[in-house]
Design an enzyme around this catalytic site. Structure first.
Site, PDB file in Angstrom:
ATOM      1  N   LYS A 104      11.435   1.644 -25.203  1.00 41.86           N
ATOM      2  CA  LYS A 104      11.748   2.728 -24.433  1.00 41.86           C
ATOM      3  C   LYS A 104      12.470   3.702 -25.118  1.00 41.86           C
ATOM      4  CE  LYS A 104      11.268   0.520 -19.935  1.00 41.86           C
ATOM      5  NZ  LYS A 104      10.221   1.302 -19.563  1.00 41.86           N
ATOM      6  N   ASP A 111       4.665  -7.902   7.912  1.00 38.83           N
ATOM      7  CA  ASP A 111       5.735  -8.535   7.156  1.00 38.83           C
ATOM      8  C   ASP A 111       5.463  -9.960   6.764  1.00 38.83           C
ATOM      9  OD1 ASP A 111       8.045 -10.327   6.918  1.00 38.83           O
ATOM     10  OD2 ASP A 111       9.263  -8.559   7.948  1.00 38.83           O
ATOM     11  N   ARG A 126       5.296  -3.078   5.028  1.00 41.42           N
ATOM     12  CA  ARG A 126       6.138  -3.219   5.991  1.00 41.42           C
ATOM     13  C   ARG A 126       6.323  -1.874   6.845  1.00 41.42           C
ATOM     14  NH1 ARG A 126      11.185  -6.896   3.031  1.00 41.42           N
ATOM     15  NH2 ARG A 126       9.681  -8.395   2.352  1.00 41.42           N
ATOM     16  N   ALA A 140       0.768  -1.172  -0.034  1.00 38.91           N
ATOM     17  CA  ALA A 140       0.008  -0.073   0.087  1.00 38.91           C
ATOM     18  C   ALA A 140       1.009   1.209  -0.041  1.00 38.91           C
ATOM     19  CB  ALA A 140      -0.910   0.031   1.281  1.00 38.91           C
ATOM     20  N   LYS A 197      -8.542  -0.874 -19.940  1.00 29.70           N
ATOM     21  CA  LYS A 197      -8.587   0.557 -20.958  1.00 29.70           C
ATOM     22  C   LYS A 197      -9.742   0.058 -21.712  1.00 29.70           C
ATOM     23  CE  LYS A 197      -3.554   1.420 -21.236  1.00 29.70           C
ATOM     24  NZ  LYS A 197      -3.756   2.747 -20.760  1.00 29.70           N
ATOM     25  N   HIS A 230       0.724  -7.460 -22.036  1.00 24.07           N
ATOM     26  CA  HIS A 230      -0.048  -6.380 -22.606  1.00 24.07           C
ATOM     27  C   HIS A 230      -0.101  -6.617 -24.137  1.00 24.07           C
ATOM     28  CE1 HIS A 230       0.598  -4.205 -18.965  1.00 24.07           C
ATOM     29  NE2 HIS A 230       1.642  -3.660 -19.242  1.00 24.07           N
ATOM     30  N   LYS A 279       1.250  -8.235 -12.089  1.00 18.55           N
ATOM     31  CA  LYS A 279       2.452  -8.721 -12.972  1.00 18.55           C
ATOM     32  C   LYS A 279       3.734  -8.349 -12.315  1.00 18.55           C
ATOM     33  CE  LYS A 279       3.565  -5.408 -16.575  1.00 18.55           C
ATOM     34  NZ  LYS A 279       4.785  -5.226 -17.036  1.00 18.55           N
ATOM     35  N   GLY A 315       3.378   1.729  -2.067  1.00 18.52           N
ATOM     36  CA  GLY A 315       4.389   1.614  -3.224  1.00 18.52           C
ATOM     37  C   GLY A 315       3.624   2.605  -4.333  1.00 18.52           C
ATOM     38  N   ASP A 316       4.216   2.932  -5.380  1.00 16.69           N
ATOM     39  CA  ASP A 316       3.879   3.688  -6.445  1.00 16.69           C
ATOM     40  C   ASP A 316       2.701   3.417  -7.071  1.00 16.69           C
ATOM     41  OD1 ASP A 316       4.841   6.221  -7.881  1.00 16.69           O
ATOM     42  OD2 ASP A 316       5.053   5.053  -9.560  1.00 16.69           O
TER      43      ASP A 316
END
Length: 491
Positions: free
Chosen positions: A335, A89, A46, A13, A179, A237, A145, A15-16
């Site tokens: 990229k 944890d 954590r 929760a 999407k 994807h 993923k 995270g990015d």
């Protein structure tokens, strides 16, 4: 499993992904009145902190990532009140027992667990939930993923969850399936009488799928190196888009029927060999250049050392079944490319015989008779464009033809409706238990089986990465891949 889950348990929760996508999506669902009554969000990571400290972080994320016109202080206050935070944890059984206390009395109303964590924590987290008594027939689990890094490791990940949960309780997330435009492929193919009769090798010359990014590593150094573009983007994807594009019509719009047809298409992908990878695949890695007018460094510079990881891949794929025999599918992703775009281009075959003279031209010139193309743009704009041939206005005795475009901008067509975050659709379906837009185990394994054939071919053929300057459409060999067949990339 028809009643929506009343509790949403989020691991990872802090995270990015949680900050950018999951909490804004939950907020939007609350704002639109789509969450169940007495809904509770239990966030876990954590990091040690109390409920109030975490709520402050969530509110800051909402202000940062929601459009200004979507943020409402009253709704945000209601939203923060439904959030609890419990540090866990995955190796600490006592932490799961404390988590279970916060869920006490809510099990019968269903729990949806969302794992936004590294895959190595999927199994231990599921086991911790089981040991704490949080697994019931009304518990669902969603996994981000990657599901493994090859077929063997994906089976290990799936087994670790599969021995605790039934397949109908497991929701494997591919956010591209959330999407609107990807879902619209189903409507385009199966809701319109004019397309499906032409959706085969008789009428289609070739298909291109491009998923291009302008960014580099963007803080994903530890994850990306050693994974590369093939595993990171094609395996999930692009192959999911390909399966929807190429599957046979399902008998009905339900999870089993739709996913049965998708997996048949994926299993029909022709495996590659050490010989075919040389002519049917390109590996690339970006070097310094300019993207959007900004000077950028190369991959090895960002990484801090040389690497053989590909940041670009182009593939020529074949689906060996009755519908698609002989139709090449050109797939590419990378990229540091010139533009951020995801699109599908379907090139139809020319008319069998032109009645308009030589290619529809006369000695005075003219644009000639061109094959029809259908372009489906997934991002950043969302549109469907069909090019057709039309007579150029004028009094010339010889008919002169010119391409015109039938353009349906989905953004304009549905201007009164907000374009939703893909995760809103996926979270809503998870809470409701609808698996249609999630990936089944046999789909994941069919995808990995094909990807493994390419990776094994690369290793056997000792294929190294070719370099390309940032801001270009990959190595020159990617252009040759398609142009040797008499076609060109749709840039």
């Amino acid at each position: 499993m028809t009643e929506p889950s009343a509790t949403f348990l989020l691991f990872g929760a802090t995270g990015d992904l949680a900050r950018r996508m999951i909490f804004p999506s939950l907020y939007n669902l609350l704002s639109d009145g789509l969450l169940p009554d007495d809904f509770l969000i239990i966030a876990s990571a954590r990091t040690e902190m109390d409920d109030e400290a975490f709520r402050e972080e969530v509110c800051a994320a909402l202000k940062q990532f929601l459009p200004a016109d979507r943020y409402d202080a009253d709704i945000a206050a209601r939203f923060r009140a439904m959030i609890l935070y419990q540090p866990v944890d995955s190796s600490n059984g006592a932490h799961f027992a404390e988590l279970a206390e916060r869920v006490d009395g809510r099990l019968e109303r269903g729990i949806s667990v969302y794992l936004s964590t590294p895959p190595s924590l999927f199994g231990p987290t599921a086991q911790g939930l089981a040991d704490a008594g949080l697994l019931t027939p009304r518990t669902r689990i969603a996994m981000e993923k990657p599901i493994g890094k090859d077929l063997a490791s994906s089976k290990v990940v799936n087994d670790s969850i599969g021995h605790l949960f039934a397949e109908e309780q497991i929701f494997r997330v591919d956010h591209y399936l959330g999407k609107e435009t990807v879902q619209n492929l189903l409507a385009l193919r199966f809701g319109n009488v004019m397309f499906e009769p032409l959706w085969n090798a008789t009428a289609i010359d070739h298909v291109q799928i491009t998923v291009a990014e302008t960014v580099g590593l963007e803080g994903r150094v530890s994850y990306y190196d050693g994974v590369g573009a093939l595993r990171d983007m094609v395996q999930n994807h692009i192959l999911q888009i390909l399966s929807i594009l190429t599957m046979e019509p399902p008998a009905r719009m339900d999870p089993t029927a739709v996913r049965d047809e998708k997996v048949k298409a994926l299993r029909s992908l022709r495996p590659m060999t050490a010989e075919t990878v040389k002519t049917h695949s390109v590996r690339g890695q970006y070097t310094p250049g300019a993207v959007g007018g900004q000077i950028v460094t190369g991959y090895a510079d960002e990484l801090g050392q040389p690497s053989d990881t590909e940041t670009f891949v182009a593939l020529k794929a074949h689906i060996d079944n009755w519908r698609w025999q002989g139709v090449p599918f050109y797939l590419r992703t990378g990229k540091r490319l010139p533009a951020r775009q995801s699109e599908i281009m379907i090139q139809f075959k020319p008319v069998r015989h032109s009645i308009f003279g030589r290619d529809g031209q006369h000695s005075g010139g003219g644009s000639g008779l061109e094959p029809n193309t259908l372009v489906i743009r997934l991002q950043p704009e969302e549109y469907i464009r069909l090019t057709i041939m039309s007579k150029r206005p004028g009094l010339e005795r010889q008919v002169q033809l010119e391409e015109v475009t039938l353009d349906v901008s989905l953004t304009a067509a549905f201007a009164g409706q907000r374009r939703r975050i893909a995760y809103e659709r996926l979270i809503l379906d998870l809470l409701a238990g609808d698996q249609t837009l999630f990936v089944r185990r046999d789909e994941v394994e069919a995808q990995w089986a094909w990807i493994d054939s390419i990776i094994d071919g690369w290793k056997e053929a000792h294929m190294k990465v070719s370099t390309y300057s940032s801001g270009n459409w990959g190595p020159s060999s990617a252009i040759a891949l398609i142009e040797r067949d008499g076609a060109s990339w749709h840039d």
